[in-house]
Design a protein around this motif. Structure first.
Motif, PDB file in Angstrom:
ATOM      1  N   TRP A  92       0.827  -1.210   0.000  1.00 60.70           N
ATOM      2  CA  TRP A  92       0.000   0.000   0.000  1.00 60.70           C
ATOM      3  C   TRP A  92       0.861   1.261   0.000  1.00 60.70           C
ATOM      4  CZ3 TRP A  92      -4.416   0.603  -1.847  1.00 60.70           C
ATOM      5  CH2 TRP A  92      -5.119   1.787  -1.619  1.00 60.70           C
ATOM      6  N   HIS A  93       1.947   1.252   0.745  1.00 60.37           N
ATOM      7  CA  HIS A  93       2.853   2.405   0.743  1.00 60.37           C
ATOM      8  C   HIS A  93       3.423   2.634  -0.657  1.00 60.37           C
ATOM      9  CE1 HIS A  93       2.412   2.785   4.936  1.00 60.37           C
ATOM     10  NE2 HIS A  93       3.217   1.801   5.301  1.00 60.37           N
ATOM     11  N   LEU A  94       3.692   1.529  -1.359  1.00 64.72           N
ATOM     12  CA  LEU A  94       4.237   1.676  -2.710  1.00 64.72           C
ATOM     13  C   LEU A  94       3.227   2.362  -3.620  1.00 64.72           C
ATOM     14  CD1 LEU A  94       6.604   0.586  -4.746  1.00 64.72           C
ATOM     15  CD2 LEU A  94       4.680  -0.733  -5.572  1.00 64.72           C
ATOM     16  N   VAL A  95       1.954   1.937  -3.511  1.00 65.40           N
ATOM     17  CA  VAL A  95       0.897   2.551  -4.312  1.00 65.40           C
ATOM     18  C   VAL A  95       0.855   4.050  -4.032  1.00 65.40           C
ATOM     19  CG1 VAL A  95      -1.595   2.629  -4.626  1.00 65.40           C
ATOM     20  CG2 VAL A  95      -0.431   0.430  -4.452  1.00 65.40           C
ATOM     21  N   ASP A  96       0.988   4.375  -2.773  1.00 63.79           N
ATOM     22  CA  ASP A  96       1.014   5.765  -2.343  1.00 63.79           C
ATOM     23  C   ASP A  96       2.213   6.498  -2.946  1.00 63.79           C
ATOM     24  OD1 ASP A  96       0.424   8.025  -0.968  1.00 63.79           O
ATOM     25  OD2 ASP A  96       1.299   7.355   0.928  1.00 63.79           O
ATOM     26  N   LEU A  97       3.351   5.857  -2.833  1.00 61.03           N
ATOM     27  CA  LEU A  97       4.597   6.452  -3.302  1.00 61.03           C
ATOM     28  C   LEU A  97       4.533   6.783  -4.785  1.00 61.03           C
ATOM     29  CD1 LEU A  97       7.580   6.941  -2.264  1.00 61.03           C
ATOM     30  CD2 LEU A  97       8.112   4.828  -3.444  1.00 61.03           C
ATOM     31  N   ILE A  98       3.998   5.864  -5.571  1.00 58.57           N
ATOM     32  CA  ILE A  98       3.929   6.100  -7.012  1.00 58.57           C
ATOM     33  C   ILE A  98       3.032   7.301  -7.295  1.00 58.57           C
ATOM     34  CG2 ILE A  98       3.052   5.146  -9.174  1.00 58.57           C
ATOM     35  CD1 ILE A  98       4.049   2.410  -8.088  1.00 58.57           C
ATOM     36  N   TRP A  99       1.951   7.409  -6.547  1.00 63.13           N
ATOM     37  CA  TRP A  99       1.067   8.557  -6.735  1.00 63.13           C
ATOM     38  C   TRP A  99       1.791   9.868  -6.407  1.00 63.13           C
ATOM     39  CZ3 TRP A  99      -2.949   9.903  -9.330  1.00 63.13           C
ATOM     40  CH2 TRP A  99      -3.554  11.130  -9.041  1.00 63.13           C
ATOM     41  N   ILE A 100       2.632   9.827  -5.398  1.00 63.93           N
ATOM     42  CA  ILE A 100       3.351  11.045  -5.016  1.00 63.93           C
ATOM     43  C   ILE A 100       4.213  11.551  -6.171  1.00 63.93           C
ATOM     44  CG2 ILE A 100       5.174  11.921  -3.482  1.00 63.93           C
ATOM     45  CD1 ILE A 100       3.932  10.198  -1.302  1.00 63.93           C
ATOM     46  N   PHE A 101       4.669  10.638  -7.025  1.00 63.14           N
ATOM     47  CA  PHE A 101       5.400  11.071  -8.211  1.00 63.14           C
ATOM     48  C   PHE A 101       4.460  11.461  -9.341  1.00 63.14           C
ATOM     49  CE2 PHE A 101       8.798   8.994  -5.963  1.00 63.14           C
ATOM     50  CZ  PHE A 101       9.883   9.806  -6.256  1.00 63.14           C
ATOM     51  N   LEU A 102       3.367  10.731  -9.477  1.00 63.03           N
ATOM     52  CA  LEU A 102       2.435  11.022 -10.576  1.00 63.03           C
ATOM     53  C   LEU A 102       1.820  12.415 -10.403  1.00 63.03           C
ATOM     54  CD1 LEU A 102       0.467   7.665 -11.041  1.00 63.03           C
ATOM     55  CD2 LEU A 102       2.171   8.672 -12.541  1.00 63.03           C
ATOM     56  N   PHE A 103       1.486  12.736  -9.172  1.00 58.08           N
ATOM     57  CA  PHE A 103       0.756  13.977  -8.909  1.00 58.08           C
ATOM     58  C   PHE A 103       1.496  15.220  -9.426  1.00 58.08           C
ATOM     59  CE2 PHE A 103      -0.162  17.373  -5.697  1.00 58.08           C
ATOM     60  CZ  PHE A 103      -1.383  17.746  -6.247  1.00 58.08           C
ATOM     61  N   PRO A 104       2.732  15.478  -9.006  1.00 63.16           N
ATOM     62  CA  PRO A 104       3.397  16.676  -9.535  1.00 63.16           C
ATOM     63  C   PRO A 104       3.649  16.595 -11.036  1.00 63.16           C
ATOM     64  CG  PRO A 104       4.921  15.383  -8.208  1.00 63.16           C
ATOM     65  CD  PRO A 104       3.582  14.775  -8.031  1.00 63.16           C
ATOM     66  N   LEU A 105       3.962  15.375 -11.541  1.00 66.88           N
ATOM     67  CA  LEU A 105       4.330  15.273 -12.954  1.00 66.88           C
ATOM     68  C   LEU A 105       3.155  15.590 -13.874  1.00 66.88           C
ATOM     69  CD1 LEU A 105       6.697  12.169 -13.043  1.00 66.88           C
ATOM     70  CD2 LEU A 105       7.281  14.576 -13.244  1.00 66.88           C
ATOM     71  N   PHE A 106       1.937  15.335 -13.403  1.00 75.39           N
ATOM     72  CA  PHE A 106       0.792  15.614 -14.266  1.00 75.39           C
ATOM     73  C   PHE A 106       0.040  16.893 -13.875  1.00 75.39           C
ATOM     74  CE2 PHE A 106       1.331  11.155 -15.413  1.00 75.39           C
ATOM     75  CZ  PHE A 106       1.247  11.274 -16.788  1.00 75.39           C
ATOM     76  N   TYR A 107      -0.090  17.141 -12.577  1.00 78.86           N
ATOM     77  CA  TYR A 107      -0.983  18.224 -12.156  1.00 78.86           C
ATOM     78  C   TYR A 107      -0.249  19.531 -11.874  1.00 78.86           C
ATOM     79  CZ  TYR A 107      -4.367  14.486 -11.487  1.00 78.86           C
ATOM     80  OH  TYR A 107      -5.206  13.422 -11.673  1.00 78.86           O
ATOM     81  N   LEU A 108       1.018  19.450 -11.535  1.00 79.94           N
ATOM     82  CA  LEU A 108       1.690  20.656 -11.051  1.00 79.94           C
ATOM     83  C   LEU A 108       2.726  21.222 -12.017  1.00 79.94           C
ATOM     84  CD1 LEU A 108       2.246  19.665  -7.300  1.00 79.94           C
ATOM     85  CD2 LEU A 108       0.313  20.846  -8.318  1.00 79.94           C
ATOM     86  N   ILE A 109       2.655  20.857 -13.287  1.00 80.80           N
ATOM     87  CA  ILE A 109       3.692  21.369 -14.195  1.00 80.80           C
ATOM     88  C   ILE A 109       3.231  22.607 -14.951  1.00 80.80           C
ATOM     89  CG2 ILE A 109       4.879  19.178 -14.533  1.00 80.80           C
ATOM     90  CD1 ILE A 109       3.460  18.987 -17.255  1.00 80.80           C
ATOM     91  N   GLN A 110       2.095  23.181 -14.539  1.00 85.07           N
ATOM     92  CA  GLN A 110       1.629  24.382 -15.243  1.00 85.07           C
ATOM     93  C   GLN A 110       2.492  25.567 -14.853  1.00 85.07           C
ATOM     94  OE1 GLN A 110      -2.079  24.492 -13.370  1.00 85.07           O
ATOM     95  NE2 GLN A 110      -2.398  22.320 -13.728  1.00 85.07           N
TER      96      GLN A 110
END
Lengths: 213, 546
Positions: free
Chosen positions: A195-213
């Protein structure tokens, strides 16, 4: 067989017929998580290559994503990582009820994440933005790639969340049936690691897709 | 099966079930590493024979220019299937899944692998993958025709059943990962008392290094294949250049796995060689640590050379010379092994039994394969030879002449241990000789044709290649004859072969200390290791024991 006597015993397979090796089980789990990281690593590599190639298009496309829902989901997943850790801590303190409660909360968080994701995807699809859609194919290549990767990477991550839910439900069942106890909670720990791994991957996905504006 | 006949006090693993079932279910649901190893043996051998038959059909087609027996599209599917079956169903799982499963736990003095149920699961995941390959042949659209490398953009555009066939490769990769995790954990957790890392037999070292590559490399092909499937199904443009994707990126991702996969194939074979040579030279292995470490070195450096498959793809010159240099570096640990093997034989008291003869064939064939690898690793020559028969000849010398030969060597070396019976040695030796002749006729001609410019995967050829093509095809018949002679000898010996004692070759690693076939949990008492792995002074004590 007592948990404590097993840990640190190099040669525990000599102990009786019942084969139980908690250190080995965790080692296996870490190795498996390692393969998961590499699986997503392939996708992050792909992302990196195309982001480099089409950085301006990626920025424009990312502006269309809903940062609000993304942030909410980040908070939800991070908190669920906490609750699953608390569930393990509770069983270590022999508090079965609290452990069950915390694990249930984790499952609820996971489902909330998926529901949010569903609404987010549906909003995009209703705007005609999905792979091979007319709307998307009319856009520049960089945006096609951005949304392609967006669907594939968050989709694969969502699949992992779904598998995580199933695994956690099994753990809940084992907890209730007293298969997971103070002396024998490696299963729960391994599920927590996943479960932590699932969380960890999201922590990378989030900035790469949502925060690059 | 050779069960029930051997009169030893203890029941062997054929006679005793690990679960509550008897008969066929006691095999299908077993968690015993030896039984799972044997199930792999039967399944993998079956697919090997299928792959051989497809290979023979391809050679037959090339006997004459133009159409001989099949049309061009069928030929495309034949070479694809030959590659997919031989690589994903035979040679990658071959040595680790069969002999690793059977002998790794025994050689480190364990009763089973660390995760016996996971082990059974890997077997069934393998079977599911194999079945998917076969289903993909018969669905509308026809069998896959992209070549086993599944290069973009053709694999996205081809109307054949690409998705299902590569999904099978994905699933087979999963099986490979699970086996790898299992072996690494086993080696770390289940070594017998006093069995330190540097007392492990070299086959264990090699399988251990292989397991690491399985874990590190396989997920990358997993995601690549998944992306191709998603691209085909939903029209997401990740690799398709029409949608902005980059086909070269696919090639990179593909070879990031598929080159290390070459070492998944060859490393366990090198481990087997390191077992067989000391046993038949009656001499401790020369440079034990160097061989053990070179396995890890190959595993590590082998991960960094993938782009030498792509010298003509149009990537940058800097990338090309860097990968060329790294490729040459892999030759170093491989050379370390070959020189140590030869040094082991020097002044040894060599007993040239069948497994040893296979190893001799291996060293000869593998050296040719390895040296021609250097020709392909240098930029200038590779541009000339890329995608010609020279490449085909090179990887058949390495893969078939290397790993395939050692697969047979391992089979002949451990056959008496696995089944408690000996095969007919003279017949087996004749098979080695025929194999050697057929092999060189079949593949050496391809070096020459490739050098002259014959491209690989072509259905037709120019008249000047006719003679060499004919020699090659005749070679394929001799090779097939050798394989069927060998297989016939082994199958016949399963029941009719003379009984083999616990130690027919005079080996000293742990598997030779226990009865043939081994008892259910291998050891009555877990042994304490007192000797170096190849210390032949213990042979005397071993004889006194029995």
């Amino acid at each position: 067989m007592n948990h404590n006597t097993i840990v640190g015993n190099e040669y525990n397979h000599t102990i009786e017929h019942v084969h139980r090796d908690d250190v080995g089980a965790k080692m296996g789990m870490w190795l498996f998580l390692f393969t998961e990281v590499l699986l997503f690593g392939g996708m992050f590599l792909t992302y990196a290559v195309y982001r480099y190639q089409y950085s301006e298009q990626f920025r424009l496309a990312a502006m269309e994503l809903n940062t609000g829902i993304g942030t909410l989901n980040t908070v939800i997943l991070l908190t669920s990582s906490l609750t699953v850790a608390l569930s393990i801590a509770a069983i270590q303190k022999k508090n079965k009820f609290l452990s069950i409660l915390m694990l249930s909360v984790t499952v609820v968080f996971a489902l909330m994440f998926l529901v949010n994701k569903y609404f987010e995807w549906m909003a995009k699809i209703n705007h005609g933005i999905f792979p091979a859609s007319e709307e998307l194919l009319g856009r520049p290549n960089g945006q096609i790639l951005f949304f392609g990767l967006y669907y594939v990477m968050t989709g694969l991550h969502g699949l992992h969340v779904l598998i995580g839910v199933i695994v956690l439900l099994f753990m809940l069942y084992f907890l209730i049936k007293n298969d997971i106890t103070l002396d024998n909670y490696t299963k729960l720990e391994n599920a927590g690691l996943y479960w932590h791994l699932v969380d960890l991957i999201w922590i990378f996905l989030f900035p790469l897709f949502y925060l690059i504006q | 099966m050779a069960n029930g006949v051997i009169a030893i006090e203890e029941k062997n693993f054929y006679q005793q079930s690990t679960n509550k079932y008897s008969g066929i279910l006691s095999w299908l649901l077993t968690t015993d590493h030896k039984r799972i190893g044997l199930m792999y043996l039967y399944t993998i051998s079956f697919f090997f024979i299928v792959g051989v038959i497809i290979g023979i059909l391809m050679r037959l087609e090339l006997l004459t220019p133009g159409k001989t027996i099949v049309d061009a599209q069928t030929y495309n599917t034949l070479f694809t299937l030959h590659g997919v079956i031989m690589i994903f169903l035979f040679i990658i799982p071959g040595l680790p899944a069969i002999f690793g499963n059977f002998f790794l736990p025994i050689q480190i003095g364990a009763r089973d692998v660390a995760f016996p149920r996971l082990n059974l699961l890997s077997y069934y995941v393998y079977v599911v993958g194999a079945i998917l390959v076969f289903i993909s042949l018969f669905l509308p659209g026809g069998p896959i025709d992209t070549g086993w490398t599944f290069y973009i953009p053709y694999s996205v555009r081809s109307s054949t059943n690409v998705s299902m066939a590569i999904l099978a490769a994905f699933i087979l990769g999963f099986s490979s990962i699970l086996t790898g995790i299992n072996f690494i954990t086993t080696v770390h957790r289940l070594r017998a008392p006093e069995m330190t890392f540097f007392k492990m037999p070299l086959f264990v070292w090699a399988t251990y290094a292989t397991a690491w590559i399985q874990i590190i490399a396989t997920p990358v092909i997993g995601i690549t294949i998944l992306l191709v499937i998603i691209e085909r199904t939903f029209g997401v443009g990740i690799f398709d250049p029409a949608l902005g994707g980059d086909p070269i990126l696919f090639q990179h991702l593909f070879w990031i796995y598929s080159h290390p996969a070459v070492y998944i194939m060859i490393l366990p074979a090198m481990g087997v060689v390191s077992e067989i040579i000391p046993t038949f030279a009656r001499r401790t292995i020369f440079g034990y640590k160097a061989i053990a470490m070179s396995s890890l070195a190959i595993a590590f450096v082998g991960y960094l050379v993938w782009a030498h498959h792509m010298f003509t793809s149009g990537m940058s010159d800097t990338a090309r010379w860097v990968f060329s240099l790294l490729t040459f570096i892999v030759a170093l640990p491989s050379g370390v092994k070959v020189f140590n093997w030869v040094a082991t034989m020097y002044k040894g008291s060599i007993d040239p039994q069948t497994p040893f003869l296979w190893v001799m064939a291996f060293i000869f064939l593998f050296s040719i394969g390895g040296l021609t690898g250097l020709v392909l690793g240098s930029l200038a020559t590779d541009v000339h030879l890329h995608d010609t028969y020279f490449v085909v000849a090179h990887f058949h010398y390495v893969m078939f002449g290397g790993t395939g030969t050692i697969f047979f060597a391992a089979l002949h070396y451990w056959f008496p241990k696995m089944f408690g019976r000996m095969y007919f040695k003279k017949v087996a030796n004749i098979a080695v000789l025929l194999f050697f002749i057929g092999f060189n006729m079949l593949y050496f001609t391809k070096f020459i044709m490739g050098y002259m410019g014959m491209p690989r995967r072509y259905y037709d050829y120019l008249p000047q290649f006719a003679t060499l093509q004919e020699i090659s095809t005749v070679g394929s018949w001799i090779l097939a004859l050798a394989i069927f002679l060998m297989a016939g000898n082994l199958i016949y010996s399963l029941r009719k072969g003379p009984k083999a004692g616990p130690n027919p070759w005079g080996g000293v690693t742990l598997e030779w200390h226990i009865p043939s076939p081994p008892p259910m949990e291998n050891f009555k008492e877990i042994p304490t290791i007192t000797h170096e792995p190849y210390d032949f002074s213990q042979l005397k004590e071993m004889k006194n024991e029995s």
